[in-house]
Design a protein around this motif. Structure first.
Motif, PDB file in Angstrom:
ATOM      1  N   PHE A 232      -6.573   4.951   5.152  1.00 53.20           N
ATOM      2  CA  PHE A 232      -5.577   4.558   6.149  1.00 53.20           C
ATOM      3  C   PHE A 232      -5.969   5.018   7.530  1.00 53.20           C
ATOM      4  CE2 PHE A 232      -4.231   8.352   3.860  1.00 53.20           C
ATOM      5  CZ  PHE A 232      -4.128   9.277   4.865  1.00 53.20           C
ATOM      6  N   GLY A 233      -7.021   5.827   7.653  1.00 51.72           N
ATOM      7  CA  GLY A 233      -7.478   6.228   8.963  1.00 51.72           C
ATOM      8  C   GLY A 233      -8.307   5.174   9.664  1.00 51.72           C
TER       9      GLY A 233
ATOM     10  N   ARG B 135       3.837   2.808   2.315  1.00 59.97           N
ATOM     11  CA  ARG B 135       4.874   3.527   1.588  1.00 59.97           C
ATOM     12  C   ARG B 135       4.353   4.900   1.160  1.00 59.97           C
ATOM     13  NH1 ARG B 135       6.625  -0.496   3.791  1.00 59.97           N
ATOM     14  NH2 ARG B 135       8.304  -1.779   2.918  1.00 59.97           N
ATOM     15  N   VAL B 136       5.283   5.819   0.928  1.00 61.16           N
ATOM     16  CA  VAL B 136       4.957   7.182   0.503  1.00 61.16           C
ATOM     17  C   VAL B 136       5.717   7.474  -0.787  1.00 61.16           C
ATOM     18  CG1 VAL B 136       5.059   9.625   1.097  1.00 61.16           C
ATOM     19  CG2 VAL B 136       4.572   7.952   2.877  1.00 61.16           C
ATOM     20  N   TRP B 137       5.001   7.946  -1.803  1.00 60.41           N
ATOM     21  CA  TRP B 137       5.630   8.286  -3.077  1.00 60.41           C
ATOM     22  C   TRP B 137       5.093   9.648  -3.518  1.00 60.41           C
ATOM     23  CZ3 TRP B 137       9.843   6.388  -4.941  1.00 60.41           C
ATOM     24  CH2 TRP B 137      10.212   6.636  -6.274  1.00 60.41           C
ATOM     25  N   LEU B 138       5.950  10.665  -3.445  1.00 58.79           N
ATOM     26  CA  LEU B 138       5.538  12.044  -3.678  1.00 58.79           C
ATOM     27  C   LEU B 138       5.979  12.568  -5.036  1.00 58.79           C
ATOM     28  CD1 LEU B 138       6.317  13.492  -0.126  1.00 58.79           C
ATOM     29  CD2 LEU B 138       4.168  12.536  -0.984  1.00 58.79           C
ATOM     30  N   GLU B 139       6.046  11.681  -5.992  1.00 54.09           N
ATOM     31  CA  GLU B 139       6.418  12.092  -7.354  1.00 54.09           C
ATOM     32  C   GLU B 139       5.306  12.943  -7.967  1.00 54.09           C
ATOM     33  OE1 GLU B 139       7.380  10.040 -11.707  1.00 54.09           O
ATOM     34  OE2 GLU B 139       6.324   8.935 -10.139  1.00 54.09           O
TER      35      GLU B 139
ATOM     36  N   MET C 197      -7.278  21.404  -3.657  1.00 57.89           N
ATOM     37  CA  MET C 197      -6.730  20.675  -2.522  1.00 57.89           C
ATOM     38  C   MET C 197      -5.718  19.648  -3.025  1.00 57.89           C
ATOM     39  SD  MET C 197     -10.075  19.998  -0.106  1.00 57.89           S
ATOM     40  CE  MET C 197     -10.764  18.858  -1.301  1.00 57.89           C
ATOM     41  N   VAL C 198      -4.639  19.497  -2.286  1.00 65.52           N
ATOM     42  CA  VAL C 198      -3.679  18.416  -2.502  1.00 65.52           C
ATOM     43  C   VAL C 198      -3.698  17.572  -1.245  1.00 65.52           C
ATOM     44  CG1 VAL C 198      -1.284  17.798  -2.952  1.00 65.52           C
ATOM     45  CG2 VAL C 198      -2.249  19.835  -4.016  1.00 65.52           C
ATOM     46  N   GLN C 199      -4.161  16.332  -1.372  1.00 66.92           N
ATOM     47  CA  GLN C 199      -4.341  15.489  -0.202  1.00 66.92           C
ATOM     48  C   GLN C 199      -3.702  14.120  -0.429  1.00 66.92           C
ATOM     49  OE1 GLN C 199      -8.587  15.690   0.036  1.00 66.92           O
ATOM     50  NE2 GLN C 199      -8.936  14.284  -1.648  1.00 66.92           N
ATOM     51  N   ALA C 200      -3.812  13.260   0.559  1.00 66.46           N
ATOM     52  CA  ALA C 200      -3.206  11.933   0.504  1.00 66.46           C
ATOM     53  C   ALA C 200      -4.235  10.890   0.104  1.00 66.46           C
ATOM     54  CB  ALA C 200      -2.601  11.577   1.868  1.00 66.46           C
ATOM     55  N   ARG C 201      -3.820   9.984  -0.764  1.00 61.83           N
ATOM     56  CA  ARG C 201      -4.680   8.885  -1.186  1.00 61.83           C
ATOM     57  C   ARG C 201      -3.856   7.613  -1.260  1.00 61.83           C
ATOM     58  NH1 ARG C 201      -8.367   8.728  -6.704  1.00 61.83           N
ATOM     59  NH2 ARG C 201      -8.825   6.487  -6.707  1.00 61.83           N
ATOM     60  N   VAL C 202      -4.408   6.522  -0.782  1.00 63.39           N
ATOM     61  CA  VAL C 202      -3.699   5.249  -0.714  1.00 63.39           C
ATOM     62  C   VAL C 202      -4.127   4.359  -1.871  1.00 63.39           C
ATOM     63  CG1 VAL C 202      -3.168   3.241   0.718  1.00 63.39           C
ATOM     64  CG2 VAL C 202      -3.605   5.456   1.786  1.00 63.39           C
TER      65      VAL C 202
ATOM     66  N   LEU D 283       0.845  -1.199   0.000  1.00 69.27           N
ATOM     67  CA  LEU D 283       0.000   0.000   0.000  1.00 69.27           C
ATOM     68  C   LEU D 283       0.878   1.247   0.000  1.00 69.27           C
ATOM     69  CD1 LEU D 283      -2.682  -1.124   2.594  1.00 69.27           C
ATOM     70  CD2 LEU D 283      -2.869  -1.133   0.110  1.00 69.27           C
ATOM     71  N   CYS D 284       0.530   2.192  -0.838  1.00 68.78           N
ATOM     72  CA  CYS D 284       1.368   3.374  -0.997  1.00 68.78           C
ATOM     73  C   CYS D 284       0.507   4.631  -1.021  1.00 68.78           C
ATOM     74  CB  CYS D 284       2.176   3.267  -2.290  1.00 68.78           C
ATOM     75  SG  CYS D 284       3.408   4.577  -2.508  1.00 68.78           S
ATOM     76  N   ILE D 285       0.996   5.680  -0.350  1.00 70.28           N
ATOM     77  CA  ILE D 285       0.313   6.973  -0.293  1.00 70.28           C
ATOM     78  C   ILE D 285       0.839   7.858  -1.410  1.00 70.28           C
ATOM     79  CG2 ILE D 285      -0.103   9.024   1.109  1.00 70.28           C
ATOM     80  CD1 ILE D 285       0.337   7.267   3.592  1.00 70.28           C
ATOM     81  N   PHE D 286      -0.076   8.369  -2.213  1.00 72.67           N
ATOM     82  CA  PHE D 286       0.252   9.278  -3.311  1.00 72.67           C
ATOM     83  C   PHE D 286      -0.434  10.621  -3.086  1.00 72.67           C
ATOM     84  CE2 PHE D 286       0.811   5.097  -5.122  1.00 72.67           C
ATOM     85  CZ  PHE D 286       1.878   5.225  -6.003  1.00 72.67           C
ATOM     86  N   PRO D 287       0.132  11.696  -3.610  1.00 77.02           N
ATOM     87  CA  PRO D 287      -0.591  12.976  -3.615  1.00 77.02           C
ATOM     88  C   PRO D 287      -1.777  12.896  -4.587  1.00 77.02           C
ATOM     89  CG  PRO D 287       1.768  13.317  -3.913  1.00 77.02           C
ATOM     90  CD  PRO D 287       1.517  11.860  -4.087  1.00 77.02           C
ATOM     91  N   GLU D 288      -2.865  13.496  -4.194  1.00 75.58           N
ATOM     92  CA  GLU D 288      -4.050  13.546  -5.051  1.00 75.58           C
ATOM     93  C   GLU D 288      -4.550  14.981  -5.104  1.00 75.58           C
ATOM     94  OE1 GLU D 288      -8.263  11.182  -5.477  1.00 75.58           O
ATOM     95  OE2 GLU D 288      -7.736  11.994  -3.517  1.00 75.58           O
TER      96      GLU D 288
END
Length: 273
Positions: free
Chosen positions: A129-130, A141-145, A105-110, A83-88
């Motif tokens: 993820f909450g 994991r976190v991927w901020l590309e 808005m720029v938020q987190a999405r898994v 599972l990885c968190i991407f910017p959305e």
């Protein structure tokens, strides 16, 4: 050839190189993270605008304790490797009487990287993820590309932090009160000042004198409705808002495509490593 030092710009990357959410929290600037949490989420709470400087300092201390608890949490890195968190990026319409605005808005999405059909999985609904314990969510994991600046990357981490401190089930952290950083129990509840509320003047004696008996009833009703916010919406205003909503929907469709492309791009680089 890329000449960037950013991890996200590497041509190939292994799963061990992809940082966890706990890794990202451990190296980020605390004050910047807390400021993003306050600006993006805490300020939306009704009582935040009425908070005193002392109450806001208490909230900061609780955020710091929550972050310390997250960094001390025992995390199994392998449990969250799929599972990885991407910017959305998302756009939301805010409309009101005589005005309408678009919020970006720029938020987190898994996203689940173990699925072969990423587009179907991501389009069907993201993992929240909450809804899992900290020990599991912090292993994601976190991927901020992407075309994000530093502030926008902190927005993603702030979103994750807000979810974990307000929605995630916590074990020992709940006992110490670090799972939430709302108003202190010692503080009085935030109450709005009654003097700041708009007054509704229902004595229409002066208006009634200027109206003829034939139309005084209908005009008086219109004035009273307006004083209570019960005016009839303008057809042109409704049409404008509908066009704005349609435009935002197209923007979000484009954002969804960009998000899925970033997920597929990471998966292809992981397979190539």
């Amino acid at each position: 050839m890329l000449c960037s030092d950013l991890l996200w710009d590497a041509q190939s990357v292994s799963r061990k190189q992809v940082p966890t959410l706990q890794d990202a929290f451990s190296c980020c600037d605390r004050e910047t993270l807390f400021s993003m949490v306050e600006q993006g989420y805490a300020r939306r709470l009704p009582e935040w605008g009425q908070a005193t400087p002392q109450q806001r300092r208490i909230a900061r201390k609780r955020m710091a304790r929550a972050l310390d608890a997250m960094l001390d949490c025992a995390v199994k890195r392998k449990s969250g490797k799929a599972l990885c968190i991407f910017p959305e990026e998302r756009f939301v319409v805010h409309s009101g009487p005589g005005r309408a605005s678009i919020e970006r808005m720029v938020q987190a999405r898994v996203a689940d990287l173990s699925e072969g059909t990423v587009r179907q999985e991501a389009a069907g609904g993201e993992h929240l993820f909450g809804c899992v314990p900290w020990s599991q969510a912090l292993s994601y994991r976190v991927w901020l590309e992407g075309p994000w600046d530093c502030c926008e990357r902190y927005m993603v981490l702030a979103r994750a932090f807000w979810h974990l401190t307000h929605q995630a089930p916590v074990s020992r952290q709940d006992k110490s009160g670090s799972g939430s950083f709302g108003a202190s129990s010692e503080s009085t509840s935030f109450m709005g000042d009654a003097r700041s509320l708009p007054r509704c003047d229902c004595s229409f004696a002066s208006f009634e004198k200027t109206c003829t008996p034939a139309d005084s009833v209908s005009r008086l009703a219109a004035v009273r409705a307006a004083s209570m916010g019960l005016y009839v919406p303008d057809a042109l205003e409704e049409a404008c808002q509908e066009r704005l909503i349609a435009r935002v929907e197209r923007l979000n469709q484009t954002c969804e495509g960009d998000f899925l492309n970033r997920v597929e791009n990471l998966m292809s680089r992981l397979r190539a490593a």
